[in-house]
Write a protein that holds these residues in place. Structure first.
Motif, PDB file in Angstrom:
ATOM      1  N   GLY A 224       0.849  -1.184   0.000  1.00  0.00           N
ATOM      2  CA  GLY A 224       0.000   0.000   0.000  1.00  0.00           C
ATOM      3  C   GLY A 224       0.881   1.229   0.000  1.00  0.00           C
ATOM      4  O   GLY A 224       2.013   1.195   0.506  1.00  0.00           O
ATOM      5  N   PRO A 225       0.425   2.340  -0.582  1.00  0.00           N
ATOM      6  CA  PRO A 225       1.281   3.535  -0.714  1.00  0.00           C
ATOM      7  C   PRO A 225       1.725   4.123   0.608  1.00  0.00           C
ATOM      8  O   PRO A 225       2.852   4.584   0.740  1.00  0.00           O
ATOM      9  N   GLN A 226       0.836   4.113   1.629  1.00  0.00           N
ATOM     10  CA  GLN A 226       1.221   4.700   2.920  1.00  0.00           C
ATOM     11  C   GLN A 226       2.319   3.888   3.585  1.00  0.00           C
ATOM     12  O   GLN A 226       3.309   4.441   4.090  1.00  0.00           O
ATOM     13  N   ASN A 227       2.164   2.573   3.587  1.00  0.00           N
ATOM     14  CA  ASN A 227       3.178   1.736   4.236  1.00  0.00           C
ATOM     15  C   ASN A 227       4.481   1.704   3.446  1.00  0.00           C
ATOM     16  O   ASN A 227       5.560   1.574   4.028  1.00  0.00           O
ATOM     17  N   ALA A 228       4.400   1.796   2.108  1.00  0.00           N
ATOM     18  CA  ALA A 228       5.623   1.855   1.306  1.00  0.00           C
ATOM     19  C   ALA A 228       6.406   3.124   1.636  1.00  0.00           C
ATOM     20  O   ALA A 228       7.632   3.098   1.793  1.00  0.00           O
ATOM     21  N   ALA A 229       5.686   4.248   1.753  1.00  0.00           N
ATOM     22  CA  ALA A 229       6.343   5.501   2.133  1.00  0.00           C
ATOM     23  C   ALA A 229       6.915   5.398   3.541  1.00  0.00           C
ATOM     24  O   ALA A 229       8.016   5.890   3.823  1.00  0.00           O
ATOM     25  N   SER A 230       6.177   4.749   4.448  1.00  0.00           N
ATOM     26  CA  SER A 230       6.660   4.570   5.815  1.00  0.00           C
ATOM     27  C   SER A 230       7.900   3.683   5.842  1.00  0.00           C
ATOM     28  O   SER A 230       8.836   3.924   6.615  1.00  0.00           O
ATOM     29  N   ALA A 231       7.912   2.659   4.987  1.00  0.00           N
ATOM     30  CA  ALA A 231       9.082   1.775   4.912  1.00  0.00           C
ATOM     31  C   ALA A 231      10.307   2.553   4.439  1.00  0.00           C
ATOM     32  O   ALA A 231      11.415   2.362   4.968  1.00  0.00           O
ATOM     33  N   MET A 232      10.114   3.446   3.459  1.00  0.00           N
ATOM     34  CA  MET A 232      11.230   4.270   2.995  1.00  0.00           C
ATOM     35  C   MET A 232      11.729   5.168   4.117  1.00  0.00           C
ATOM     36  O   MET A 232      12.939   5.407   4.254  1.00  0.00           O
ATOM     37  N   ALA A 233      10.807   5.686   4.928  1.00  0.00           N
ATOM     38  CA  ALA A 233      11.198   6.524   6.065  1.00  0.00           C
ATOM     39  C   ALA A 233      12.031   5.712   7.060  1.00  0.00           C
ATOM     40  O   ALA A 233      13.032   6.210   7.598  1.00  0.00           O
ATOM     41  N   CYS A 234      11.644   4.464   7.297  1.00  0.00           N
ATOM     42  CA  CYS A 234      12.402   3.593   8.208  1.00  0.00           C
ATOM     43  C   CYS A 234      13.789   3.295   7.641  1.00  0.00           C
ATOM     44  O   CYS A 234      14.786   3.289   8.375  1.00  0.00           O
ATOM     45  N   ILE A 235      13.843   3.046   6.334  1.00  0.00           N
ATOM     46  CA  ILE A 235      15.131   2.747   5.695  1.00  0.00           C
ATOM     47  C   ILE A 235      16.053   3.953   5.782  1.00  0.00           C
ATOM     48  O   ILE A 235      17.256   3.819   6.046  1.00  0.00           O
ATOM     49  N   LEU A 236      15.492   5.154   5.562  1.00  0.00           N
ATOM     50  CA  LEU A 236      16.297   6.374   5.684  1.00  0.00           C
ATOM     51  C   LEU A 236      16.840   6.509   7.100  1.00  0.00           C
ATOM     52  O   LEU A 236      18.000   6.886   7.298  1.00  0.00           O
ATOM     53  N   GLU A 237      16.025   6.206   8.091  1.00  0.00           N
ATOM     54  CA  GLU A 237      16.425   6.332   9.486  1.00  0.00           C
ATOM     55  C   GLU A 237      17.601   5.402   9.804  1.00  0.00           C
ATOM     56  O   GLU A 237      18.443   5.718  10.628  1.00  0.00           O
ATOM     57  N   ARG A 238      17.646   4.251   9.121  1.00  0.00           N
ATOM     58  CA  ARG A 238      18.703   3.271   9.378  1.00  0.00           C
ATOM     59  C   ARG A 238      19.681   3.169   8.211  1.00  0.00           C
ATOM     60  O   ARG A 238      20.366   2.153   8.052  1.00  0.00           O
ATOM     61  N   ALA A 239      19.747   4.220   7.390  1.00  0.00           N
ATOM     62  CA  ALA A 239      20.560   4.172   6.168  1.00  0.00           C
ATOM     63  C   ALA A 239      22.023   3.842   6.446  1.00  0.00           C
ATOM     64  O   ALA A 239      22.680   3.168   5.636  1.00  0.00           O
ATOM     65  N   GLY A 240      22.534   4.289   7.580  1.00  0.00           N
ATOM     66  CA  GLY A 240      23.928   4.025   7.898  1.00  0.00           C
ATOM     67  C   GLY A 240      24.231   2.570   8.183  1.00  0.00           C
ATOM     68  O   GLY A 240      25.394   2.163   8.196  1.00  0.00           O
ATOM     69  N   HIS A 241      23.186   1.768   8.417  1.00  0.00           N
ATOM     70  CA  HIS A 241      23.374   0.344   8.742  1.00  0.00           C
ATOM     71  C   HIS A 241      22.916  -0.566   7.600  1.00  0.00           C
ATOM     72  O   HIS A 241      22.917  -1.788   7.753  1.00  0.00           O
ATOM     73  N   ILE A 242      22.496   0.011   6.472  1.00  0.00           N
ATOM     74  CA  ILE A 242      21.968  -0.771   5.356  1.00  0.00           C
ATOM     75  C   ILE A 242      22.885  -0.587   4.152  1.00  0.00           C
ATOM     76  O   ILE A 242      23.131   0.533   3.713  1.00  0.00           O
TER      77      ILE A 242
END
Length: 282
Positions: A224-242
Protein backbone atom coordinates in the motif's frame (compact mmCIF):
# COMPACT_ATOMS: atom_id res chain seq x y z
CA UNK A 1 48.89 56.12 11.54
CA UNK A 2 50.19 55.67 15.08
CA UNK A 3 49.11 57.84 17.94
CA UNK A 4 51.95 59.57 19.76
CA UNK A 5 52.80 62.88 21.38
CA UNK A 6 55.77 65.26 21.58
CA UNK A 7 56.53 66.41 25.08
CA UNK A 8 58.13 69.63 26.18
CA UNK A 9 61.19 69.82 28.46
CA UNK A 10 59.03 70.09 31.54
CA UNK A 11 57.16 66.86 30.60
CA UNK A 12 53.95 68.41 29.37
CA UNK A 13 52.45 67.29 26.02
CA UNK A 14 53.36 69.88 23.46
CA UNK A 15 52.09 68.30 20.25
CA UNK A 16 49.88 65.22 19.79
CA UNK A 17 49.43 63.21 16.61
CA UNK A 18 46.78 60.61 15.66
CA UNK A 19 43.01 60.38 15.78
CA UNK A 20 40.19 60.52 18.33
CA UNK A 21 37.63 57.79 19.02
CA UNK A 22 35.17 60.30 20.40
CA UNK A 23 33.05 60.42 17.18
CA UNK A 24 32.61 56.64 17.27
CA UNK A 25 31.53 56.78 20.89
CA UNK A 26 29.02 59.51 20.05
CA UNK A 27 27.50 57.30 17.31
CA UNK A 28 27.64 54.06 19.28
CA UNK A 29 23.83 53.61 19.33
CA UNK A 30 23.64 54.08 15.58
CA UNK A 31 26.50 51.63 15.05
CA UNK A 32 24.80 49.02 17.25
CA UNK A 33 21.61 49.33 15.20
CA UNK A 34 23.52 48.96 11.94
CA UNK A 35 25.32 45.91 13.31
CA UNK A 36 22.02 44.33 14.37
CA UNK A 37 20.53 44.95 10.93
CA UNK A 38 23.61 43.46 9.26
CA UNK A 39 23.30 40.33 11.41
CA UNK A 40 19.58 40.03 10.65
CA UNK A 41 20.28 40.40 6.93
CA UNK A 42 22.98 37.73 7.15
CA UNK A 43 20.59 35.27 8.81
CA UNK A 44 17.81 36.06 6.31
CA UNK A 45 20.18 35.54 3.38
CA UNK A 46 21.29 32.22 4.89
CA UNK A 47 17.65 31.15 5.28
CA UNK A 48 16.85 32.10 1.68
CA UNK A 49 19.87 30.18 0.42
CA UNK A 50 18.76 27.08 2.32
CA UNK A 51 15.21 27.36 0.96
CA UNK A 52 16.60 27.82 -2.54
CA UNK A 53 18.78 24.73 -2.21
CA UNK A 54 15.89 22.62 -0.91
CA UNK A 55 13.58 23.78 -3.70
CA UNK A 56 16.12 23.06 -6.41
CA UNK A 57 16.81 19.62 -5.00
CA UNK A 58 13.14 18.73 -4.56
CA UNK A 59 12.12 19.86 -8.03
CA UNK A 60 15.05 18.08 -9.67
CA UNK A 61 14.24 14.83 -7.86
CA UNK A 62 10.53 15.05 -8.70
CA UNK A 63 11.32 15.67 -12.37
CA UNK A 64 13.67 12.65 -12.29
CA UNK A 65 10.75 10.57 -11.07
CA UNK A 66 8.62 11.82 -13.95
CA UNK A 67 11.32 11.03 -16.51
CA UNK A 68 11.99 7.57 -15.06
CA UNK A 69 8.29 6.77 -14.90
CA UNK A 70 7.55 8.19 -18.36
CA UNK A 71 4.42 9.86 -17.06
CA UNK A 72 2.23 11.60 -19.65
CA UNK A 73 2.20 15.40 -19.55
CA UNK A 74 3.94 18.45 -20.96
CA UNK A 75 6.91 18.05 -18.65
CA UNK A 76 9.30 19.64 -21.18
CA UNK A 77 7.69 23.00 -20.43
CA UNK A 78 8.13 22.42 -16.70
CA UNK A 79 11.79 21.49 -17.16
CA UNK A 80 12.42 24.57 -19.30
CA UNK A 81 10.77 26.84 -16.71
CA UNK A 82 12.87 25.23 -13.97
CA UNK A 83 16.05 25.67 -16.03
CA UNK A 84 15.22 29.34 -16.68
CA UNK A 85 14.71 30.02 -12.97
CA UNK A 86 17.95 28.31 -12.01
CA UNK A 87 19.92 30.14 -14.69
CA UNK A 88 18.55 33.46 -13.45
CA UNK A 89 20.26 33.05 -10.07
CA UNK A 90 23.03 35.68 -10.05
CA UNK A 91 26.49 35.17 -8.64
CA UNK A 92 26.67 36.43 -5.09
CA UNK A 93 22.91 37.04 -4.84
CA UNK A 94 21.46 39.27 -2.16
CA UNK A 95 18.15 39.20 -0.31
CA UNK A 96 16.38 41.24 -3.00
CA UNK A 97 17.61 38.78 -5.65
CA UNK A 98 16.68 35.58 -3.83
CA UNK A 99 13.29 36.51 -2.38
CA UNK A 100 11.33 36.45 -5.68
CA UNK A 101 13.35 33.49 -6.99
CA UNK A 102 12.65 31.36 -3.93
CA UNK A 103 8.95 32.25 -4.12
CA UNK A 104 8.82 31.24 -7.81
CA UNK A 105 10.66 27.96 -7.16
CA UNK A 106 8.37 27.07 -4.25
CA UNK A 107 5.33 27.65 -6.46
CA UNK A 108 6.87 25.47 -9.17
CA UNK A 109 7.66 22.73 -6.66
CA UNK A 110 4.05 22.70 -5.49
CA UNK A 111 2.81 22.56 -9.08
CA UNK A 112 5.15 19.68 -9.96
CA UNK A 113 4.16 17.77 -6.81
CA UNK A 114 0.46 18.27 -7.55
CA UNK A 115 0.79 17.11 -11.14
CA UNK A 116 2.84 14.11 -10.09
CA UNK A 117 0.27 13.27 -7.44
CA UNK A 118 -2.56 13.41 -10.01
CA UNK A 119 -0.75 10.95 -12.29
CA UNK A 120 0.32 8.69 -9.43
CA UNK A 121 -3.06 8.64 -7.67
CA UNK A 122 -4.72 5.90 -9.76
CA UNK A 123 -1.75 3.59 -9.08
CA UNK A 124 -0.89 4.53 -5.53
CA UNK A 125 -4.07 5.45 -3.70
CA UNK A 126 -5.71 2.04 -3.69
CA UNK A 127 -8.65 1.04 -1.55
CA UNK A 128 -11.86 2.83 -0.64
CA UNK A 129 -11.53 6.57 -1.55
CA UNK A 130 -13.74 7.66 1.33
CA UNK A 131 -11.68 5.62 3.76
CA UNK A 132 -8.40 7.04 2.43
CA UNK A 133 -9.59 10.64 2.47
CA UNK A 134 -11.07 10.31 5.95
CA UNK A 135 -7.85 8.75 7.22
CA UNK A 136 -5.73 11.59 5.77
CA UNK A 137 -7.99 14.24 7.27
CA UNK A 138 -8.29 12.67 10.68
CA UNK A 139 -4.68 11.48 11.11
CA UNK A 140 -3.03 13.00 14.14
CA UNK A 141 -0.20 11.98 16.44
CA UNK A 142 -1.37 8.99 18.44
CA UNK A 143 -0.26 7.72 21.79
CA UNK A 144 3.05 5.91 21.45
CA UNK A 145 1.80 3.32 23.90
CA UNK A 146 -1.09 2.42 21.61
CA UNK A 147 0.83 2.28 18.28
CA UNK A 148 -2.40 1.17 16.64
CA UNK A 149 -3.27 0.78 12.99
CA UNK A 150 -5.99 2.75 11.26
CA UNK A 151 -9.39 1.06 11.55
CA UNK A 152 -11.01 -0.69 8.58
CA UNK A 153 -14.41 0.35 7.30
CA UNK A 154 -15.82 -3.19 7.55
CA UNK A 155 -17.58 -4.13 10.79
CA UNK A 156 -15.68 -6.61 12.98
CA UNK A 157 -17.97 -9.50 12.14
CA UNK A 158 -17.18 -9.14 8.42
CA UNK A 159 -13.41 -8.96 8.79
CA UNK A 160 -11.56 -11.98 7.42
CA UNK A 161 -7.95 -12.53 8.49
CA UNK A 162 -5.74 -11.94 5.46
CA UNK A 163 -1.98 -11.55 6.01
CA UNK A 164 -1.50 -9.57 2.78
CA UNK A 165 -4.42 -7.24 3.48
CA UNK A 166 -3.18 -6.73 7.01
CA UNK A 167 0.17 -5.66 5.53
CA UNK A 168 -1.57 -2.80 3.69
CA UNK A 169 -3.25 -1.35 6.76
CA UNK A 170 -1.25 1.80 7.59
CA UNK A 171 -0.10 2.90 11.00
CA UNK A 172 -0.97 6.37 12.29
CA UNK A 173 1.05 9.07 10.53
CA UNK A 174 2.02 10.65 13.84
CA UNK A 175 3.55 7.38 14.98
CA UNK A 176 5.58 7.04 11.79
CA UNK A 177 6.93 10.59 12.13
CA UNK A 178 7.92 10.06 15.76
CA UNK A 179 9.81 6.92 14.79
CA UNK A 180 11.33 8.35 11.61
CA UNK A 181 12.48 11.90 12.23
CA UNK A 182 14.83 12.23 9.25
CA UNK A 183 12.10 11.91 6.60
CA UNK A 184 10.60 15.26 7.67
CA UNK A 185 13.57 17.11 6.15
CA UNK A 186 12.60 15.87 2.68
CA UNK A 187 8.95 16.91 2.76
CA UNK A 188 7.64 20.06 1.07
CA UNK A 189 9.14 23.10 2.83
CA UNK A 190 11.02 20.71 5.11
CA UNK A 191 7.84 19.43 6.77
CA UNK A 192 5.46 16.45 6.58
CA UNK A 193 1.89 17.40 7.43
CA UNK A 194 -0.05 14.67 5.64
CA UNK A 195 0.30 11.30 3.96
CA UNK A 196 0.67 13.14 0.66
CA UNK A 197 3.69 15.01 2.04
CA UNK A 198 5.18 11.74 3.28
CA UNK A 199 4.73 10.13 -0.15
CA UNK A 200 6.47 13.07 -1.83
CA UNK A 201 9.31 12.86 0.70
CA UNK A 202 9.58 9.10 0.16
CA UNK A 203 9.95 9.58 -3.60
CA UNK A 204 12.77 12.07 -3.00
CA UNK A 205 14.48 9.73 -0.54
CA UNK A 206 13.97 6.77 -2.86
CA UNK A 207 15.89 8.59 -5.59
CA UNK A 208 18.56 9.80 -3.18
CA UNK A 209 19.21 6.28 -1.83
CA UNK A 210 19.33 4.76 -5.30
CA UNK A 211 16.19 2.62 -4.98
CA UNK A 212 14.94 1.67 -8.45
CA UNK A 213 11.45 2.94 -9.36
CA UNK A 214 10.23 -0.61 -9.98
CA UNK A 215 11.28 -1.67 -6.47
CA UNK A 216 9.34 1.18 -4.92
CA UNK A 217 6.31 0.55 -7.16
CA UNK A 218 6.32 -3.12 -6.09
CA UNK A 219 6.37 -2.00 -2.47
CA UNK A 220 3.40 0.30 -3.12
CA UNK A 221 1.47 -2.52 -4.80
CA UNK A 222 2.14 -5.02 -2.02
CA UNK A 223 2.20 -2.86 1.11
CA UNK A 224 0.00 0.00 0.00
CA UNK A 225 1.28 3.53 -0.71
CA UNK A 226 1.22 4.70 2.92
CA UNK A 227 3.18 1.74 4.24
CA UNK A 228 5.62 1.86 1.31
CA UNK A 229 6.34 5.50 2.13
CA UNK A 230 6.66 4.57 5.82
CA UNK A 231 9.08 1.77 4.91
CA UNK A 232 11.23 4.27 2.99
CA UNK A 233 11.20 6.52 6.06
CA UNK A 234 12.40 3.59 8.21
CA UNK A 235 15.13 2.75 5.69
CA UNK A 236 16.30 6.37 5.68
CA UNK A 237 16.43 6.33 9.49
CA UNK A 238 18.70 3.27 9.38
CA UNK A 239 20.56 4.17 6.17
CA UNK A 240 23.93 4.03 7.90
CA UNK A 241 23.37 0.34 8.74
CA UNK A 242 21.97 -0.77 5.36
CA UNK A 243 24.32 -1.63 2.48
CA UNK A 244 21.71 -1.56 -0.29
CA UNK A 245 18.49 0.34 0.31
CA UNK A 246 16.98 -1.05 -2.89
CA UNK A 247 17.78 -4.64 -2.02
CA UNK A 248 16.50 -4.15 1.52
CA UNK A 249 13.19 -2.75 0.25
CA UNK A 250 12.78 -5.63 -2.22
CA UNK A 251 13.40 -8.10 0.62
CA UNK A 252 10.74 -6.42 2.76
CA UNK A 253 8.33 -6.43 -0.17
CA UNK A 254 8.89 -10.14 -0.80
CA UNK A 255 8.18 -10.93 2.86
CA UNK A 256 5.13 -8.67 2.85
CA UNK A 257 3.80 -10.46 -0.24
CA UNK A 258 3.84 -13.67 1.81
CA UNK A 259 2.29 -11.96 4.82
CA UNK A 260 5.52 -12.36 6.80
CA UNK A 261 6.38 -8.69 7.28
CA UNK A 262 4.85 -5.91 9.35
CA UNK A 263 6.09 -2.38 9.94
CA UNK A 264 5.16 -2.68 13.62
CA UNK A 265 8.45 -4.13 14.91
CA UNK A 266 10.53 -1.68 12.83
CA UNK A 267 8.56 1.30 14.11
CA UNK A 268 8.71 0.02 17.67
CA UNK A 269 12.51 -0.36 17.51
CA UNK A 270 12.93 3.13 16.07
CA UNK A 271 10.60 4.64 18.66
CA UNK A 272 12.65 3.11 21.45
CA UNK A 273 15.85 4.32 19.79
CA UNK A 274 14.38 7.84 19.73
CA UNK A 275 13.61 7.71 23.43
CA UNK A 276 9.91 6.88 23.34
CA UNK A 277 8.66 4.19 25.69
CA UNK A 278 6.43 1.70 23.89
CA UNK A 279 4.10 -0.66 25.68
CA UNK A 280 1.37 -3.00 24.74
CA UNK A 281 2.64 -3.55 21.16
CA UNK A 282 2.35 -6.98 19.63
Amino acid sequence: GKRYARKTRDGAIGTAFGFSLAPLLARSTEIEQLAAKAEADRLELQRLRERLTLCRRDIAKLIDVVVEGELPSDWATVQEHFRTLVQSIPRGPGIDDLTPLVAALEILREQVANRLQVHAKPQELSGNPDQTERHIQETKPESIIELERCSLTEPPENRVPDPVRETKRPFALGTVLKACREIVNYGPDGAVRSWRDLMIAAVTVRTMLGVHPSAYQDACDVMGPQNAASAMACILERAGHINSAGGYLRDLTAKARLGKFSLGPMLTALLRANGFGVGGVS
